[in-house]
Design an enzyme around this catalytic site. Structure first.
Site, mmCIF file in Angstrom:
data_model
loop_
_atom_site.group_PDB
_atom_site.id
_atom_site.type_symbol
_atom_site.label_atom_id
_atom_site.label_comp_id
_atom_site.label_asym_id
_atom_site.label_seq_id
_atom_site.Cartn_x
_atom_site.Cartn_y
_atom_site.Cartn_z
ATOM 1 C CB ALA A 219 28.660 41.917 41.260
ATOM 2 C CE LYS B 280 51.425 29.407 39.619
ATOM 3 N NZ LYS B 280 52.300 30.045 38.596
#
EC number: 1.1.1.3
Lengths: 439, 439
Positions: free
Chosen positions: A33, A210
């Site tokens: 990151a 979903k």
């Protein structure tokens, strides 16, 4: 570089996983990151539980525990809020408050997004913050990212997924061990694969939440859970599992979103799929999503769809994404639902009567001559064409009949069923299941 | 918004696919990317072919055709260069020239990146441009994105993939139809699944290029193709395919990258894998990559690994990614190889002698008493433990012996093989294949 400061709302199963993985893999994650990602505040109704997960060392290092989730959302030192509380009410208020406070949000809450997503994404867009939700569909499988980015070249034709682990576990036990639905459900509950109140899972609602999100990501259409057709697995009979197997099929609860000329199909129901299809091999609590794109063809994404660390994997991937990308000009970020907000097309989900599928029909008939001809006649009248037919040896002068149809519109098959049920020699009702070949 | 202007180098199979898909799905892609993505110049040695693909209308609309790829690379109006020429020489010069000219690059060239990636990514980093290469591994499957972003929470333990369609097609035909390697290769060539000179594919080099890139993405280590162990499928005997099947395995050419305490394994070779493993069901020219992460567990990515439009799907996904993200501060972009350049750890790929695996050994022995005991003795001396052993009925006083070992270091099994080969009753050489259980 300065750490990204995260506030965690809810430290239960998934929240605990997020804490553990983020702590254990802190080095690896920061290497990716570009800076540390640190949870600096945790809100939970159960402070004792939270304290046990977080540990004394972290508390001594300054991690703040609180019962007041709004104090985390409004903490000016926090960059990203992770919402793992679930449900529609408090979670919604918290997410909207976080957005209003200019914070990016990561959530695993499919119910919230399937029902209130339009409002939430609009607020985020307005405020220029990101709302990431990889964990909301298929747990650790990066299917949201695949649809939103990896397949961006394609006109998506359809998506079909095994996206609820509980029902797949139950159906797998019914198939492999001949259990009844009730027997398999009880076992799933004993093993922790099903909740004490399993309604959301077994009635298909979770899968429909979903599938609703997948449809929007695939087609660039508004979120419309209220228009989804939802049918659970509670009425699946061990006989149907056995008949399907004998005919070369396996029954799976699929969430299906399919592009059609007049709109799109959005449906969740038990489905017969060919046994030799890769999706049929997805057993137990595993998930898999199959996507058909016009350029790439079929691609499949498989993995654990639930559980503490698999879901945490998706939550943290979103944290890394937000960390990497939040400095970008909001106009050039990846859109929340894959398509630019002003490019969402107001296309509606079709009613189930207008959906197209192949069908499996099972019925009992009195064992006498001419029966097949009359049934075939009713089907032909509705232009439903028969692909296969099996008649079992009669028992007590009744024969069980199983037939598979070619693809047809649901209202045609429903009309045929009404006609068949009215025939004098047909005993009881007709069982209808849908069949998809996924080609 | 203004269109993103793309220069295309090479308009053969993949380049033609990029042109077609980008044209056909222009609307859908712009709805996602936020602006049109337009190919404004095409360089190809074969102008006639290029003209046929591009079409008169596009030429009239101003698309420029040229034999001079450098004129495209240096065209100041172009934002992104797509390199689809292949090979190490001109392609390398062009990619470096494009980077030097401040252009973002999208490439499908695994050979180039596996060999010269370090230099290319360093130049891109220096210049603040993106080099995207989703199409370099497993065609249309977004596996680079999954490893680089979707699984960013995980300490990746290993990656194992069927990443060469040609060899998977050949092995599938050998397995399903009992063909010899030569027979299956000829058929693959006739059907266009194998090239006239199939060396790169059947010797495992192409798979090794891809495995090299996957290892860097998974572990944050330098690209080190020169240290990869590479063994192709040319010596696979139909007998081994049959024995494997009988023992419950299927032979696949796998690219494997596995984290170990002392470094990491990077190897490509034919591998026995359990028949009931999802990866064993990947047949024909399809690809699949299995990734084991410490948090998410196993996830699998499946789809077409080659072909015009599947590969174009990945190239265009990269174009959309660059379009969406190129305005971001370079420091906050997703790193080329998943890890920040200053966080790459100088860990080396282990020599094959230090890799660990289970093994399949096949040998011929004179049919006389005491043979098994002596072989077992040699294995025990090297601490190689036997998992299964099959002795076939002797023919002409020779018996064929097949055995599977438990996991051991390769140098131990090699020492044992040397010892076994030296035994007086062993006829000819010992065939060695590796076995992976992928758990």
């Amino acid at each position: 570089m300065k750490a990204i400061r995260v506030g965690l709302l809810g430290i239960g199963t998934v929240g605990g996983g997020v804490w553990s993985v983020l702590t254990r893999n802190a080095g690896e994650i920061a290497r990716r990151a570009g800076r540390p990602i640190a949870i600096v505040a945790v809100a939970d109704r159960n402070l004792e539980r939270a304290r046990a997960v977080v540990g004394e060392q972290a508390l001594a290092d300054g991690v703040r525990l609180t019962e007041d989730a709004f104090s985390v959302v409004n903490d000016p030192t926090i960059d990203i809020v992770v919402e793992l509380i679930g449900g529609y009410t408090v979670a919604k208020e918290l997410v909207l408050a976080a957005i209003a406070a200019g914070k990016h949000v990561v959530t695993a809450n499919k119910a919230l997004l399937a029902v209130h997503g339009a409002e939430i994404f609009a607020a985020a867009q307005e405020k220029g913050v990101m709302v990431a939700f990889e964990a909301a569909v298929a747990g650790g499988i990066p299917i949201i990212k695949a649809l939103r980015e990896g397949l961006a070249a394609n006109r998506i034709e359809w998506v079909a997924g095994i996206i609820n682990g509980t029902t797949n576990y139950i159906l797998t036990q019914m198939d492999q061990r001949g259990l009844s639905f009730d027997g398999a459900l009880q076992e799933a509950q004993a093993l922790g694969y099903a909740e004490a109140d399993p309604t959301f899972d077994i009635e298909g609602i979770d899968a429909a939440h979903k599938a609703t999100l997948l449809a929007s990501l695939a087609f660039g259409v508004p979120i419309q859970f209220d228009k989804a057709y939802v049918e659970g697995i509670t009425r699946i009979d061990a006989r149907d599992v056995a008949h399907a197997e004998a005919l070369g099929y396996r029954i799976k609860l699929l969430g299906i979103a399919k592009r059609r000329e007049q709109g799109f199909e959005l449906r969740v129901h038990p489905t017969l799929i060919p046994k030799d299809h890769l999706l049929a091999s997805v057993s137990g609590a595993m998930n898999a999503v199959l996507v058909k794109g016009d350029a790439v063809g079929q691609t499949l994404y498989y993995g654990a769809g639930a559980g503490s660390e698999p879901t945490a994997s998706a939550v943290i991937a979103d944290l890394v994404d937000v960390t990497r990308l939040h400095t970008a000009d909001p106009e050039n970020r990846v859109p929340h639902l894959a398509f630019q907000p002003d490019q969402v097309q107001d296309v509606a989900a079709l009613p189930i009567a207008q959906c197209r599928s192949c069908y499996y029909l099972r019925l009992n008939v009195a064992d006498r001559p001419g029966v097949l001809a009359e049934i075939a006649h009713v089907l032909a009248k509705e232009s439903v064409s028969i692909a296969a037919l099996v008649q079992k040896e009669p028992i007590a002068e009744q024969a069980e009949l199983v037939l598979l149809t070619h693809e047809t519109e649901e209202q045609a098959v429903d009309a045929a069923i009404a006609g068949i049920t009215a025939l004098p020699f047909v005993v009881g009702s007709v069982t209808k299941l849908r069949v998809e070949h996924l080609t």
